[in-house]
Design a protein around this motif. Structure first.
Motif, PDB file in Angstrom:
ATOM      1  N   GLU A  59      59.938  31.430  50.741  1.00 41.61           N
ATOM      2  CA  GLU A  59      59.328  30.236  50.158  1.00 41.61           C
ATOM      3  C   GLU A  59      57.872  30.481  49.771  1.00 41.61           C
ATOM      4  O   GLU A  59      57.340  29.833  48.877  1.00 41.61           O
ATOM      5  CB  GLU A  59      59.420  29.063  51.138  1.00 41.61           C
ATOM      6  N   TYR A  60      57.240  31.432  50.456  1.00 38.81           N
ATOM      7  CA  TYR A  60      55.836  31.730  50.167  1.00 38.81           C
ATOM      8  C   TYR A  60      55.654  32.479  48.852  1.00 38.81           C
ATOM      9  O   TYR A  60      54.532  32.638  48.381  1.00 38.81           O
ATOM     10  CB  TYR A  60      55.230  32.546  51.312  1.00 38.81           C
ATOM     11  N   LEU A  61      56.740  32.944  48.266  1.00 37.73           N
ATOM     12  CA  LEU A  61      56.638  33.659  46.999  1.00 37.73           C
ATOM     13  C   LEU A  61      56.113  32.762  45.884  1.00 37.73           C
ATOM     14  O   LEU A  61      55.618  33.255  44.868  1.00 37.73           O
ATOM     15  CB  LEU A  61      57.999  34.237  46.597  1.00 37.73           C
ATOM     16  N   ALA A  62      56.206  31.463  46.070  1.00 41.72           N
ATOM     17  CA  ALA A  62      55.665  30.529  45.081  1.00 41.72           C
ATOM     18  C   ALA A  62      54.150  30.681  44.952  1.00 41.72           C
ATOM     19  O   ALA A  62      53.561  30.302  43.928  1.00 41.72           O
ATOM     20  CB  ALA A  62      56.010  29.093  45.474  1.00 41.72           C
ATOM     21  N   ALA A  63      53.536  31.245  45.983  1.00 34.95           N
ATOM     22  CA  ALA A  63      52.081  31.422  45.970  1.00 34.95           C
ATOM     23  C   ALA A  63      51.660  32.737  45.313  1.00 34.95           C
ATOM     24  O   ALA A  63      50.465  33.061  45.294  1.00 34.95           O
ATOM     25  CB  ALA A  63      51.543  31.371  47.393  1.00 34.95           C
ATOM     26  N   ALA A  64      52.603  33.490  44.749  1.00 35.84           N
ATOM     27  CA  ALA A  64      52.273  34.796  44.155  1.00 35.84           C
ATOM     28  C   ALA A  64      51.184  34.719  43.076  1.00 35.84           C
ATOM     29  O   ALA A  64      50.258  35.533  43.083  1.00 35.84           O
ATOM     30  CB  ALA A  64      53.541  35.446  43.599  1.00 35.84           C
ATOM     31  N   PRO A  65      51.257  33.752  42.141  1.00 36.65           N
ATOM     32  CA  PRO A  65      50.180  33.666  41.134  1.00 36.65           C
ATOM     33  C   PRO A  65      48.804  33.411  41.750  1.00 36.65           C
ATOM     34  O   PRO A  65      47.802  33.979  41.304  1.00 36.65           O
ATOM     35  CB  PRO A  65      50.611  32.490  40.247  1.00 36.65           C
ATOM     36  N   VAL A  66      48.762  32.588  42.793  1.00 39.74           N
ATOM     37  CA  VAL A  66      47.491  32.300  43.474  1.00 39.74           C
ATOM     38  C   VAL A  66      46.960  33.556  44.149  1.00 39.74           C
ATOM     39  O   VAL A  66      45.755  33.845  44.107  1.00 39.74           O
ATOM     40  CB  VAL A  66      47.671  31.169  44.509  1.00 39.74           C
ATOM     41  N   PHE A  67      47.863  34.330  44.761  1.00 36.92           N
ATOM     42  CA  PHE A  67      47.453  35.568  45.422  1.00 36.92           C
ATOM     43  C   PHE A  67      46.891  36.563  44.415  1.00 36.92           C
ATOM     44  O   PHE A  67      45.881  37.232  44.682  1.00 36.92           O
ATOM     45  CB  PHE A  67      48.650  36.174  46.148  1.00 36.92           C
ATOM     46  N   ARG A  68      47.502  36.650  43.242  1.00 36.51           N
ATOM     47  CA  ARG A  68      47.003  37.562  42.204  1.00 36.51           C
ATOM     48  C   ARG A  68      45.616  37.134  41.733  1.00 36.51           C
ATOM     49  O   ARG A  68      44.727  37.977  41.537  1.00 36.51           O
ATOM     50  CB  ARG A  68      47.985  37.606  41.032  1.00 36.51           C
ATOM     51  N   ILE A  69      45.430  35.849  41.559  1.00 35.51           N
ATOM     52  CA  ILE A  69      44.114  35.351  41.149  1.00 35.51           C
ATOM     53  C   ILE A  69      43.087  35.623  42.241  1.00 35.51           C
ATOM     54  O   ILE A  69      41.931  35.977  41.966  1.00 35.51           O
ATOM     55  CB  ILE A  69      44.176  33.846  40.817  1.00 35.51           C
ATOM     56  N   PHE A  70      43.507  35.477  43.510  1.00 34.74           N
ATOM     57  CA  PHE A  70      42.602  35.770  44.628  1.00 34.74           C
ATOM     58  C   PHE A  70      42.123  37.214  44.576  1.00 34.74           C
ATOM     59  O   PHE A  70      40.954  37.501  44.851  1.00 34.74           O
ATOM     60  CB  PHE A  70      43.297  35.500  45.958  1.00 34.74           C
ATOM     61  N   LEU A  71      43.013  38.149  44.244  1.00 32.16           N
ATOM     62  CA  LEU A  71      42.625  39.557  44.177  1.00 32.16           C
ATOM     63  C   LEU A  71      41.559  39.790  43.111  1.00 32.16           C
ATOM     64  O   LEU A  71      40.607  40.545  43.323  1.00 32.16           O
ATOM     65  CB  LEU A  71      43.859  40.424  43.899  1.00 32.16           C
ATOM     66  N   VAL A  72      41.711  39.137  41.963  1.00 30.57           N
ATOM     67  CA  VAL A  72      40.697  39.247  40.910  1.00 30.57           C
ATOM     68  C   VAL A  72      39.386  38.624  41.376  1.00 30.57           C
ATOM     69  O   VAL A  72      38.305  39.184  41.169  1.00 30.57           O
ATOM     70  CB  VAL A  72      41.188  38.571  39.611  1.00 30.57           C
ATOM     71  N   THR A  73      39.497  37.465  42.040  1.00 33.79           N
ATOM     72  CA  THR A  73      38.306  36.790  42.571  1.00 33.79           C
ATOM     73  C   THR A  73      37.587  37.679  43.585  1.00 33.79           C
ATOM     74  O   THR A  73      36.351  37.771  43.590  1.00 33.79           O
ATOM     75  CB  THR A  73      38.691  35.460  43.250  1.00 33.79           C
ATOM     76  N   PHE A  74      38.357  38.345  44.425  1.00 33.99           N
ATOM     77  CA  PHE A  74      37.798  39.239  45.433  1.00 33.99           C
ATOM     78  C   PHE A  74      36.989  40.367  44.792  1.00 33.99           C
ATOM     79  O   PHE A  74      35.878  40.677  45.225  1.00 33.99           O
ATOM     80  CB  PHE A  74      38.932  39.812  46.281  1.00 33.99           C
ATOM     81  N   LEU A  75      37.543  40.970  43.737  1.00 37.41           N
ATOM     82  CA  LEU A  75      36.833  42.052  43.052  1.00 37.41           C
ATOM     83  C   LEU A  75      35.538  41.554  42.421  1.00 37.41           C
ATOM     84  O   LEU A  75      34.488  42.196  42.510  1.00 37.41           O
ATOM     85  CB  LEU A  75      37.733  42.675  41.984  1.00 37.41           C
ATOM     86  N   LEU A  76      35.613  40.388  41.770  1.00 31.53           N
ATOM     87  CA  LEU A  76      34.421  39.819  41.145  1.00 31.53           C
ATOM     88  C   LEU A  76      33.365  39.463  42.189  1.00 31.53           C
ATOM     89  O   LEU A  76      32.166  39.679  41.982  1.00 31.53           O
ATOM     90  CB  LEU A  76      34.797  38.576  40.340  1.00 31.53           C
ATOM     91  N   ALA A  77      33.816  38.938  43.330  1.00 27.85           N
ATOM     92  CA  ALA A  77      32.885  38.571  44.401  1.00 27.85           C
ATOM     93  C   ALA A  77      32.194  39.812  44.974  1.00 27.85           C
ATOM     94  O   ALA A  77      30.996  39.791  45.271  1.00 27.85           O
ATOM     95  CB  ALA A  77      33.621  37.820  45.503  1.00 27.85           C
ATOM     96  N   ALA A  78      32.958  40.912  45.115  1.00 26.33           N
ATOM     97  CA  ALA A  78      32.373  42.146  45.636  1.00 26.33           C
ATOM     98  C   ALA A  78      31.288  42.666  44.702  1.00 26.33           C
ATOM     99  O   ALA A  78      30.188  43.035  45.137  1.00 26.33           O
ATOM    100  CB  ALA A  78      33.467  43.194  45.824  1.00 26.33           C
ATOM    101  N   LEU A  79      31.577  42.680  43.405  1.00 23.77           N
ATOM    102  CA  LEU A  79      30.584  43.145  42.435  1.00 23.77           C
ATOM    103  C   LEU A  79      29.402  42.191  42.351  1.00 23.77           C
ATOM    104  O   LEU A  79      28.253  42.608  42.191  1.00 23.77           O
ATOM    105  CB  LEU A  79      31.230  43.306  41.057  1.00 23.77           C
ATOM    106  N   SER A  80      29.684  40.893  42.452  1.00 23.94           N
ATOM    107  CA  SER A  80      28.612  39.908  42.426  1.00 23.94           C
ATOM    108  C   SER A  80      27.660  40.100  43.602  1.00 23.94           C
ATOM    109  O   SER A  80      26.437  40.012  43.453  1.00 23.94           O
ATOM    110  CB  SER A  80      29.217  38.495  42.466  1.00 23.94           C
TER     111      SER A  80
END
Length: 203
Positions: A59-80
């Motif tokens: 059932e948690y697979l519904a959150a896959a798009p959110v998890f992918r966006i989180f990964l991009v956010t994480f990279l941007l936050a690290a560089l920021s």
């Protein structure tokens, strides 16, 4: 944590002159890209498998798009953080750093409300990634006169490593663990090349 650990060196380098600061900042930039970028790109391709491994609930697979966006956010936050703390704060521009944080916050809050009302969790995630991108752009702009980073030198090899491992793994149908092993081999190869290059540079 990496940026906080590197901050004293960067701060001292800023007092020793622009060339020294540029040198150490570039090294930190390349280190962070090498550590985070391949794994994050790989995880974007293997999001569903990672979610099933961690939560063991389909059932948690519904959150896959959110998890992918989180990964991009994480990279941007690290560089920021790198550009904000490692360049702006390290060169004693504390007020500019605070201004960027305030602008990012005031931009994020209404955007988060609007996008969450429009698209729920996905909208909230989109607001976070947009806010981090905005913060990174502001910090990069603030540091133009302080550091001149070589983006291609820092990002190209880690990006190619991550995308290559993920794409090849998907193409030949590797499972999560076999693909993770291939990713570790890619990390080992890149670190080996990096250490060899740095040794030659020192010599």
């Amino acid at each position: 944590f990496y940026v906080q650990g590197a901050f004293p060196i960067l701060s001292r380098a800023s007092e020793e002159g622009p060339s020294r600061l540029n040198r150490y900042f570039q090294r930190c930039y390349e280190d962070m890209a090498l550590i985070f970028l391949p794994g994050a790109i790989w995880a974007i391709f293997y999001t569903r498998e990672v979610i099933l491994l961690v939560f063991k609930n389909p059932e948690y697979l519904a959150a896959a798009p959110v998890f992918r966006i989180f990964l991009v956010t994480f990279l941007l936050a690290a560089l920021s953080n790198l550009f904000g703390i490692g360049a702006v704060v390290a060169t004693h521009q504390d007020r500019d750093y605070q201004k960027v944080l305030v602008l990012t916050t005031f931009g994020f809050l209404p955007l988060c409300v609007v996008l969450t009302a429009w698209a729920g969790n996905l909208g909230a995630s989109a607001a976070a990634v947009l806010a981090q991108a905005f913060s990174l752009i502001l910090f990069v702009n603030k540091t133009r006169e302080v550091v001149q980073p070589k983006h291609a030198a820092a990002l190209l090899a880690p990006f190619l490593a991550g995308i290559s491992v993920a794409a090849v793994s998907r193409f030949i149908g590797l499972s999560l663990f076999w693909s993770a092993g291939l990713l570790l081999l890619a990390y080992a190869a890149i670190f080996g090349i990096r250490i060899t290059y740095q040794s030659k540079e020192v010599n």
